[in-house]
Design an enzyme around this catalytic site. Structure first.
Site, PDB file in Angstrom:
ATOM      1  N   SER A 158      39.086  43.876  36.157  1.00 17.48           N
ATOM      2  CA  SER A 158      37.923  43.318  35.727  1.00 17.48           C
ATOM      3  C   SER A 158      36.840  44.394  35.606  1.00 17.48           C
ATOM      4  O   SER A 158      37.269  45.510  36.489  1.00 17.48           O
ATOM      5  CB  SER A 158      37.531  42.353  36.313  1.00 17.48           C
ATOM      6  OG  SER A 158      36.225  41.929  36.495  1.00 17.48           O
ATOM      7  N   TYR A 171      36.749  37.908  44.568  1.00 17.92           N
ATOM      8  CA  TYR A 171      37.018  38.254  43.318  1.00 17.92           C
ATOM      9  C   TYR A 171      37.100  40.058  43.092  1.00 17.92           C
ATOM     10  O   TYR A 171      38.101  40.502  42.682  1.00 17.92           O
ATOM     11  CB  TYR A 171      36.481  37.595  42.437  1.00 17.92           C
ATOM     12  CG  TYR A 171      36.861  37.945  40.867  1.00 17.92           C
ATOM     13  CD1 TYR A 171      37.666  37.066  40.418  1.00 17.92           C
ATOM     14  CD2 TYR A 171      36.123  38.704  40.154  1.00 17.92           C
ATOM     15  CE1 TYR A 171      38.109  37.382  39.069  1.00 17.92           C
ATOM     16  CE2 TYR A 171      36.410  38.975  38.855  1.00 17.92           C
ATOM     17  CZ  TYR A 171      37.456  38.328  38.273  1.00 17.92           C
ATOM     18  OH  TYR A 171      37.861  38.680  36.938  1.00 17.92           O
TER      19      TYR A 171
END
Length: 288
Positions: A158, A171
């Protein structure tokens, strides 16, 4: 002639969203597909996400759409937190499709909370799926790829594997971890002719981002709407006319990395984020 003719592509989290896009893009380019995902049949699913996880119907839809493209597909309900599940899925894929040439380690979850309010369960689910699940997936295919002395692994990180993100420290930590994992896997597998790279998606419209909790985050208050998501996406990238990108954007990047066009590319981080990382940072809400 497709870019993946004669290949078999394994995709974790392949039932919907980015995973389905990877499956369909690979199939359109000539590959047969093995998808692995949770369904209602898999016990002990994470309960800390703000959106529903994949279902058996999602998996069935992906199977139908790949078959409509004239390609073979094997779909296995499995949990990336469990090595035995992944090992069994790989064995089934090899038995039914002949080999596995490519792994796209795509499975992931997302949830929101300040780090000091985050529950142990939320942290542990995130690391177990978004980081350890990527390691376990690579571990499951590595012996087969080493034996064949060829293969390509793409790990989906990401932009939050390259920068911080408020209210999702778990995350961000997991996605940063994927980068270190990718580099080490690339180094260890290079002598065996196996490549490994990472993709860093920016704002992608999928079930993970297109839900009420996400709308509220983008709005900055409860009661957010889809318009708040679209507006936030317009502020996210540098490229004219961009907002939340379709999942196909990420699938196309993986297609390149898994194709012969990238035959000498390994160990890289490829951001796909409409120029988001180019934007100079500013503090939009300074505190005196």
């Amino acid at each position: 002639m497709g870019m993946l003719d004669g290949k078999v592509v394994m995709i974790t989290g392949g039932s919907r969203g980015q995973g389905r896009a990877h499956a369909l893009t690979s199939a359109r380019e000539g590959a047969d597909v093995l998808i692995v995902d949770v369904t209602e049949e898999v016990e002990n699913l994470p309960t800390t996400t703000s959106y529903a996880l994949a279902t058996a119907q999602d998996m069935a839809t992906t199977v139908k759409e790949v078959e409509a493209l004239g390609r073979r597909i094997v779909a296995v309900p499995a949990d990336v937190r469990i090595q035995a599940d992944l090992n069994a899925a790989v064995a089934q894929g090899i038995e039914q499709l002949g080999q596995i040439d490519v792994l796209i380690a795509n499975a992931g979850i997302h949830s929101l909370a300040p780090f000091w309010e985050m529950t142990d369960e939320s942290w542990e689910d995130m690391i177990a799926i978004n980081l350890s699940g990527v390691w376990r997936s690579a571990k499951a295919v590595a012996p087969h790829m080493i034996e064949r002395q060829t293969g390509s692994i793409v790990m989906i990180s990401s932009v939050n594997g390259l920068e911080a993100g408020p209210n999702y420290s778990h995350y961000t930590a997991a996605k940063h971890g994927v980068v270190g994992l990718m580099k080490t896997v690339a180094l260890e597998l290079a002598p065996h002719g196996v490549r490994c790279n990472a993709i860093h998606p920016g704002a992608v419209r999928s079930g993970m981002t297109d839900n009420q909790a996400a709308w509220d985050m983008y709005a900055g208050h409860p009661g957010g709407t889809i318009d708040d998501l679209v507006s936030a996406g317009r502020h996210y990238g540098a490229l004219k006319g961009t907002t939340f990108m379709p999942a196909d954007t990420i699938a196309n990047a993986a297609l390149f990395l898994n194709s012969n066009l990238a035959s000498t590319i390994t160990g890289i981080s490829l951001p796909v984020e409409a120029g988001h990382l180019l934007i100079p940072g500013v503090n939009a809400a300074p505190v005196d």
